[in-house]
Design a protein around this motif. Structure first.
Motif, mmCIF file in Angstrom:
data_model
loop_
_atom_site.group_PDB
_atom_site.id
_atom_site.type_symbol
_atom_site.label_atom_id
_atom_site.label_comp_id
_atom_site.label_asym_id
_atom_site.label_seq_id
_atom_site.Cartn_x
_atom_site.Cartn_y
_atom_site.Cartn_z
ATOM 1 N N SER A 17 0.824 -1.204 0.000
ATOM 2 C CA SER A 17 0.000 0.000 0.000
ATOM 3 C C SER A 17 0.860 1.257 0.000
ATOM 4 C CB SER A 17 -0.908 0.044 1.232
ATOM 5 O OG SER A 17 -1.818 -1.037 1.245
ATOM 6 N N LYS A 19 0.055 5.845 0.186
ATOM 7 C CA LYS A 19 -0.911 6.935 0.257
ATOM 8 C C LYS A 19 -0.267 8.190 -0.318
ATOM 9 C CE LYS A 19 -4.278 9.169 3.304
ATOM 10 N NZ LYS A 19 -4.838 9.197 4.685
ATOM 11 N N SER A 21 -0.335 12.230 -1.380
ATOM 12 C CA SER A 21 -0.897 13.482 -0.893
ATOM 13 C C SER A 21 -0.684 14.587 -1.913
ATOM 14 C CB SER A 21 -0.249 13.895 0.434
ATOM 15 O OG SER A 21 -0.481 12.938 1.439
ATOM 16 N N PHE A 69 -8.320 1.531 -4.709
ATOM 17 C CA PHE A 69 -7.913 2.923 -4.507
ATOM 18 C C PHE A 69 -9.088 3.730 -3.990
ATOM 19 C CE2 PHE A 69 -4.352 3.209 -7.978
ATOM 20 C CZ PHE A 69 -3.776 2.061 -7.465
ATOM 21 N N THR A 70 -8.805 4.770 -3.164
ATOM 22 C CA THR A 70 -9.835 5.655 -2.646
ATOM 23 C C THR A 70 -9.338 7.095 -2.645
ATOM 24 O OG1 THR A 70 -10.681 3.907 -1.185
ATOM 25 C CG2 THR A 70 -11.399 6.163 -0.745
ATOM 26 N N SER A 72 -9.875 11.030 -1.389
ATOM 27 C CA SER A 72 -10.490 11.749 -0.282
ATOM 28 C C SER A 72 -9.823 13.109 -0.134
ATOM 29 C CB SER A 72 -10.390 10.945 1.022
ATOM 30 O OG SER A 72 -9.036 10.763 1.398
ATOM 31 N N TYR A 81 -6.049 13.286 -1.084
ATOM 32 C CA TYR A 81 -5.309 12.046 -0.922
ATOM 33 C C TYR A 81 -5.747 10.991 -1.930
ATOM 34 C CZ TYR A 81 -4.486 14.125 3.685
ATOM 35 O OH TYR A 81 -4.142 14.973 4.712
ATOM 36 N N GLN A 83 -5.461 6.906 -1.462
ATOM 37 C CA GLN A 83 -5.044 5.697 -0.760
ATOM 38 C C GLN A 83 -5.036 4.541 -1.747
ATOM 39 O OE1 GLN A 83 -4.129 5.126 2.652
ATOM 40 N NE2 GLN A 83 -3.484 3.207 1.678
ATOM 41 N N ASN A 85 -4.265 0.494 -2.177
ATOM 42 C CA ASN A 85 -4.078 -0.800 -1.538
ATOM 43 C C ASN A 85 -3.993 -1.903 -2.585
ATOM 44 O OD1 ASN A 85 -4.350 0.415 1.060
ATOM 45 N ND2 ASN A 85 -6.589 0.199 0.955
#
Length: 117
Positions: A17, A19, A21, A69-70, A72, A81, A83, A85
Motif C-alpha cells: 500500500s 498513500k 498526498s 484505490f480511494t 479523499s 489524498y 489511498q 491498496n
C-alpha cells in the motif's frame, strides 16, 4: 493561481500500500471550491484518469482501481489524498494531481509509483 505539491510515491512490493498526498496553496479559501482528480501515465502509455472527487463530494474511481484505490480530501489541511491498496505491477506509473474550477486549472509535478518484486 493554485499551486499543488505532491508526495508519498515510492517503491513497493505487489500487494502493498501507498498513500499519495496533494497539498494546495494560493488563491483559494477552501479546497471544496474545486474539483479534484488523480491521473497516471505509464511508460509508452497515454495519461489516464484514476479517480475524481467533485465540489458536491461525489466520487468516481476507474474500473482498474475500483475496490483498491480511494480518493479523499481534508479541507483543514488543504490536501487531497489517494489511498492505494493491493498494488499490482500494472499500477506502476507517474501519478499527477489535478484541480479545476471557475478560472482555475492546475497540475502537480507528478510522483513516481513503482510496484515490483
Amino acid at each position: 493561481q493554485v499551486q499543488l505539491v505532491e508526495s508519498g510515491g515510492g517503491l513497493v512490493q505487489p500487494g502493498g500500500s501507498l498513500k499519495l498526498s496533494c497539498a494546495a496553496s494560493g488563491r483559494i479559501f477552501s479546497i471544496y471550491d474545486l474539483n479534484w482528480s488523480w491521473y497516471r501515465q505509464a511508460p509508452g502509455k497515454q495519461r489516464e484518469l484514476v479517480a475524481h472527487i467533485s465540489t458536491g463530494d461525489s466520487t468516481y474511481h476507474a474500473e482498474p482501481v475500483k475496490g483498491r484505490f480511494t480518493i479523499s480530501r481534508d479541507n483543514a489541511k488543504r490536501t487531497v489524498y489517494l489511498q492505494m491498496n493491493s498494488l499490482k505491477p500494472e499500477d506502476t506509473a507517474v501519478y499527477y494531481c489535478n484541480a479545476n474550477g471557475p478560472g482555475i486549472v492546475s497540475w502537480g509535478q507528478g510522483t513516481q509509483v513503482t510496484v515490483s518484486t
